[in-house]
Scaffold this active site. Structure first.
Site, PDB file in Angstrom:
ATOM      1  N   CYS A   2       0.836  -1.208   0.000  1.00 42.52           N
ATOM      2  CA  CYS A   2       0.000   0.000   0.000  1.00 42.52           C
ATOM      3  C   CYS A   2       0.868   1.254   0.000  1.00 42.52           C
ATOM      4  O   CYS A   2       2.040   1.217   0.346  1.00 42.52           O
ATOM      5  CB  CYS A   2      -0.868   0.022   1.237  1.00 42.52           C
ATOM      6  N   ARG A  27       4.516   0.280  -6.645  1.00 46.44           N
ATOM      7  CA  ARG A  27       4.456  -0.661  -5.530  1.00 46.44           C
ATOM      8  C   ARG A  27       3.298  -1.649  -5.677  1.00 46.44           C
ATOM      9  O   ARG A  27       3.214  -2.633  -4.934  1.00 46.44           O
ATOM     10  CB  ARG A  27       4.297   0.090  -4.210  1.00 46.44           C
ATOM     11  N   TRP A  75      -3.385  -2.346  -1.412  1.00 46.88           N
ATOM     12  CA  TRP A  75      -3.087  -3.705  -1.897  1.00 46.88           C
ATOM     13  C   TRP A  75      -3.777  -4.608  -0.878  1.00 46.88           C
ATOM     14  O   TRP A  75      -3.360  -4.676   0.271  1.00 46.88           O
ATOM     15  CB  TRP A  75      -1.574  -3.897  -1.908  1.00 46.88           C
ATOM     16  N   ASN A  99      -1.214   1.916   6.338  1.00 44.63           N
ATOM     17  CA  ASN A  99      -0.438   0.810   5.763  1.00 44.63           C
ATOM     18  C   ASN A  99      -0.061  -0.126   6.896  1.00 44.63           C
ATOM     19  O   ASN A  99       0.238   0.342   8.004  1.00 44.63           O
ATOM     20  CB  ASN A  99       0.874   1.309   5.143  1.00 44.63           C
ATOM     21  N   GLY A 100      -0.008  -1.415   6.607  1.00 47.97           N
ATOM     22  CA  GLY A 100       0.383  -2.378   7.640  1.00 47.97           C
ATOM     23  C   GLY A 100      -0.804  -3.220   8.045  1.00 47.97           C
ATOM     24  O   GLY A 100      -1.801  -3.299   7.321  1.00 47.97           O
ATOM     25  N   GLU A 480      17.145 -23.657  -6.357  1.00 45.57           N
ATOM     26  CA  GLU A 480      16.802 -22.237  -6.461  1.00 45.57           C
ATOM     27  C   GLU A 480      18.072 -21.391  -6.601  1.00 45.57           C
ATOM     28  O   GLU A 480      18.115 -20.441  -7.387  1.00 45.57           O
ATOM     29  CB  GLU A 480      15.970 -21.822  -5.232  1.00 45.57           C
ATOM     30  N   LYS A 484      18.833 -18.984  -9.779  1.00 42.69           N
ATOM     31  CA  LYS A 484      19.142 -17.547  -9.647  1.00 42.69           C
ATOM     32  C   LYS A 484      20.410 -17.219 -10.426  1.00 42.69           C
ATOM     33  O   LYS A 484      20.461 -16.231 -11.145  1.00 42.69           O
ATOM     34  CB  LYS A 484      19.345 -17.136  -8.170  1.00 42.69           C
ATOM     35  N   GLU A 487      19.914 -17.388 -14.246  1.00 48.65           N
ATOM     36  CA  GLU A 487      19.066 -16.320 -14.779  1.00 48.65           C
ATOM     37  C   GLU A 487      19.805 -15.010 -14.976  1.00 48.65           C
ATOM     38  O   GLU A 487      19.593 -14.320 -15.957  1.00 48.65           O
ATOM     39  CB  GLU A 487      17.895 -16.052 -13.819  1.00 48.65           C
ATOM     40  N   HIS A 503      26.499 -40.515  -8.531  1.00 51.52           N
ATOM     41  CA  HIS A 503      25.824 -41.343  -9.544  1.00 51.52           C
ATOM     42  C   HIS A 503      25.991 -40.774 -10.952  1.00 51.52           C
ATOM     43  O   HIS A 503      25.207 -41.064 -11.834  1.00 51.52           O
ATOM     44  CB  HIS A 503      24.346 -41.488  -9.195  1.00 51.52           C
ATOM     45  N   LYS A 599       8.784 -11.141 -16.497  1.00 53.53           N
ATOM     46  CA  LYS A 599       8.373 -11.279 -15.099  1.00 53.53           C
ATOM     47  C   LYS A 599       7.152 -12.180 -14.963  1.00 53.53           C
ATOM     48  O   LYS A 599       7.049 -12.948 -14.020  1.00 53.53           O
ATOM     49  CB  LYS A 599       8.090  -9.887 -14.510  1.00 53.53           C
TER      50      LYS A 599
HETATM   51  C1  F6R Z   1      12.669 -17.133 -11.380  1.00 51.36           C
HETATM   52  C2  F6R Z   1      11.330 -16.731 -11.706  1.00 51.36           C
HETATM   53  C3  F6R Z   1      10.473 -17.681 -12.475  1.00 51.36           C
HETATM   54  C4  F6R Z   1       9.073 -17.733 -11.872  1.00 51.36           C
HETATM   55  C5  F6R Z   1       8.147 -18.589 -12.744  1.00 51.36           C
HETATM   56  C6  F6R Z   1       6.766 -18.725 -12.126  1.00 51.36           C
HETATM   57  O1  F6R Z   1      13.378 -16.137 -10.731  1.00 51.36           O
HETATM   58  O2  F6R Z   1      10.903 -15.679 -11.363  1.00 51.36           O
HETATM   59  O3  F6R Z   1      11.034 -18.945 -12.511  1.00 51.36           O
HETATM   60  O4  F6R Z   1       9.163 -18.247 -10.585  1.00 51.36           O
HETATM   61  O5  F6R Z   1       8.017 -18.009 -14.005  1.00 51.36           O
HETATM   62  O6  F6R Z   1       6.185 -17.499 -11.933  1.00 51.36           O
HETATM   63  P1  F6R Z   1       4.998 -17.303 -10.911  1.00 51.36           P
HETATM   64  O7  F6R Z   1       5.515 -17.570  -9.555  1.00 51.36           O
HETATM   65  O8  F6R Z   1       4.547 -15.882 -11.104  1.00 51.36           O
HETATM   66  O9  F6R Z   1       3.926 -18.278 -11.291  1.00 51.36           O
END
Ligand code: F6R
Length: 604
Positions: A2, A27, A75, A99-100, A480, A484, A487, A503, A599
């Site tokens: 928010c 935001r 939000w 907010n909060g 993960e 990261k 990517e 293995h 994204k």
């Molecule tokens: C990695 C990343 C992607 C998402 C994937 C699923 O950093 O952001 O691997 O995790 O595209 O996206 P959501 O979580 O929005 O379904």
């Protein structure tokens, strides 16, 4: 999440509030509103959706003379994104934005309702304005009533309140959510929940500290600290660069989001932990009636958090749990039985593959739950039940805080189910909850660690690949960590269960093969250590992350000594995120917008 703005002065109050809210759009929000007090008359406008809707509603509203105004972008956390739930919230003659989360709102609301107060919204915020007006009846001043109100609230908040009983002031309070006040050349006063709305208006601002409260009027800024002692504002210069203000001084959104994790996890936990168990107001306990199995489906980072959940659910809730990559699940004619709770996990709530699996589960008549960061997203609208992760908007394409909050929700959910199914005793649940309270501390970035990783990163810019290895729940964390790095650095990285290296993958071991080894003290330490020793014996370059020193490592990133492997999990998660970030920075890549990635992946 928010956003808040406020203004006292003679300029065009409406425009200043709307422009300020626009600066907070990044935001994320799902509704917005303003309230302006001028000539002893309140006008308030609210609209669901984007700010253009609010602009349209206010197009005939004119503010020219002295006025006092507050505004908010919401939000949704308590209650759907509707006009009634949008802020500002009205009492009889006062408005509030917040907010909060007010953790004790349910109790306060019950008391006020029993005294005849009518509530219009489902929000926690509305209690603030009614409580204030109740206190005003017996107080000698609005300040006294406001002070009493603040002392009755538990939780996190940044609050602005305007009232006809003191029509040239804005009352404010800050505890756990950001808020600042600035002045312009004409001595007009501006409030906001982050710097950006004030840039271009104010050069000097005062950032409130937790516990600060008081009021601002045309000639005064009156601040009290948490003990009620008066204090002077401490003005500092405000940057005039908007983009850098949005990044809060960090180099990248990803970096800012890594640093935010401690705070957003606090939001994830707010109102959900009690000494007896986990409180998910949004879930009906009957959701788990007749459920013998949980099936999780997700993509990418969300898939990794789901994989972590399989360890937690089976270990603590003693319920059979499996996980699948959504794009695979869609086309392999899966068997879906009605005693399975189908859970999808998504930061955006829009990922096409995951959304499709949710539709399949619904069509097969399964009960469905979504763990999501975006309220009102397609998945949230479709699933039977939803738990919001409350990570706030994630701008960096490489997901960080979304992952952290997802794992946090899964850990909480495993305890919620453990209690329902009596698979853990009360003592163990209380112990786990006490551990959860420590996660905000475990995810705080240590300057020393960040500096160490920055220096170390220069040794990991070449080579023919990385193995991230871990056991048990540290295996999804290894996956993960590898994702990261891939990517944002474009270096080849793979996550592996430590025990699986022998293995096949160990054939790749040589000094140019970098192994990032997760060695938690409190989970299978000796086993994981032996696996790393096998790699070290074959001359792989080892970077170990552990609370315990490891002499076979070429590089060592220490984490703090703590009581439980889940706290180690969260601290190591931060280390892995920082390592990827710093390698990517050294390689000169665009950290926030890595090549070929989007994204929100709304295509198959
Ligand atoms: C990695 C990343 C992607 C998402 C994937 C699923 O950093 O952001 O691997 O995790 O595209 O996206 P959501 O979580 O929005 O379904």
């Amino acid at each position: 999440m928010c956003g808040i703005v406020g203004y006292i002065g003679k300029k065009n109050t409406k425009e200043i509030l709307l422009e300020g809210l626009k600066e907070l759009e990044y935001r994320g929000y799902d509704s917005a509103g303003i309230a302006v007090l001028q000539h002893d008359n309140f006008e308030s406008y609210k609209a669901v959706g984007k700010l253009v809707n609010l602009e349209e509603k206010t197009k005939d509203f004119i503010t020219q003379d002295f006025a006092v105004g507050i505004g908010h972008t919401r939000w949704a956390t308590h209650g759907k994104p509707t006009e009634l739930n949008a802020h500002p919230h009205l009492g009889e003659s006062s408005y509030v934005v917040h907010n909060g989360i007010i953790e004790n709102y349910a109790k306060l609301k019950k008391e006020l309702m029993s005294e005849g107060v009518t509530f219009l919204s489902q929000t926690d915020t509305e209690v603030i304005v009614h409580l204030f007006e109740k206190n005003l009846k017996s107080a000698s001043s609005a300040l006294e009533a406001f002070t009493k109100t603040i002392s009755q609230l538990h939780g996190a908040y940044a609050i602005l309140l305007v009232t006809k009983s003191e029509d040239e002031s804005i009352f404010f309070a800050k505890h756990g959510s950001p808020m600042l006040v600035g002045i312009d050349a004409q001595n007009d006063k501006y409030f906001a929940s982050s710097d950006t709305p004030l840039i271009g208006h104010c050069t000097d601002v005062n950032y409130f500290e937790d516990g600060d409260y008081g009021y601002v009027s045309p000639n005064a800024i009156v601040i009290f600290d948490k003990d009620g002692n008066k204090k002077n504002p401490r003005f500092t210069k405000l940057t005039q660069n908007k983009l850098s203000a949005q990044k809060n001084g960090f180099r990248f959104f990803m970096e800012k989001e890594i640093y935010e994790q401690s705070d957003v996890i606090t939001d994830t936990l707010l109102g959900r932990l009690s000494d007896e168990g986990i409180v998910f107001d949004e879930l009906d306990a009957s959701l788990f009636d007749g459920i013998n199995e949980i099936k999780l489906c997700a993509c990418g980072t969300s898939y990794h958090s789901a994989l972590s959940a399989t360890y937690l659910f089976e270990r603590y809730a003693k319920i059979k749990t499996s996980v699948e990559v959504a794009s695979e699940f869609r086309y392999r004619s899966p068997i879906m039985s009605k005693d399975t709770l189908f859970v999808v996990i998504s930061q955006s709530g829009e990922t096409a593959d995951t959304l499709e699996t949710l539709k399949m589960a619904k069509a097969a008549g399964l009960k469905t739950l979504v763990i999501c960061n975006v309220d009102n997203s397609s998945m949230v609208r479709l699933a039977d039940a939803c738990i919001l992760t409350r990570a706030g908007v994630e701008k960096g394409v490489a997901s960080t805080k979304a992952f952290a909050t997802q794992v946090m929700v899964f850990w909480m959910l495993s305890m919620y189910v453990a209690k329902l199914k009596n698979s853990l005793d009360a003592k163990e649940i209380a112990k786990q909850i006490a551990l959860m309270r420590q996660v905000p501390l475990s995810t705080k970035v240590s300057d020393v660690t960040h500096e160490h990783i920055k220096r170390l990163s220069k040794r990991y810019l070449h080579g023919h690949g990385f193995f991230f290895i871990g056991r048990d729940i540290f295996y999804p964390l290894a996956l993960e960590g590898a994702l990261k790095l891939k990517e944002i650095s474009y270096l080849h990285a793979e996550g592996y269960p430590s025990g699986e290296m022998k293995h096949g993958p160990i054939a790749l071991a040589d000094p140019e093969l970098f192994t990032i080894a997760l060695l938690p003290q409190h989970l299978l330490y000796e086993k994981a250590k032996s696996n790393v020793e096998e790699l070290s014996a074959r001359d792989s370059t080892i970077c170990a992350i552990s609370a315990l020193e490891f002499d076979k490592a070429d590089d060592f990133i220490p984490i703090s000594s703590c009581q439980d492997y889940m706290l180690e999990f969260f601290e190591m998660m931060v280390v892995l995120q920082l390592l990827s970030l710093e390698i990517s920075v050294r390689l000169g890549n665009d950290v926030d917008m890595p090549r070929n990635l989007a994204k929100s992946v709304t295509v198959e």
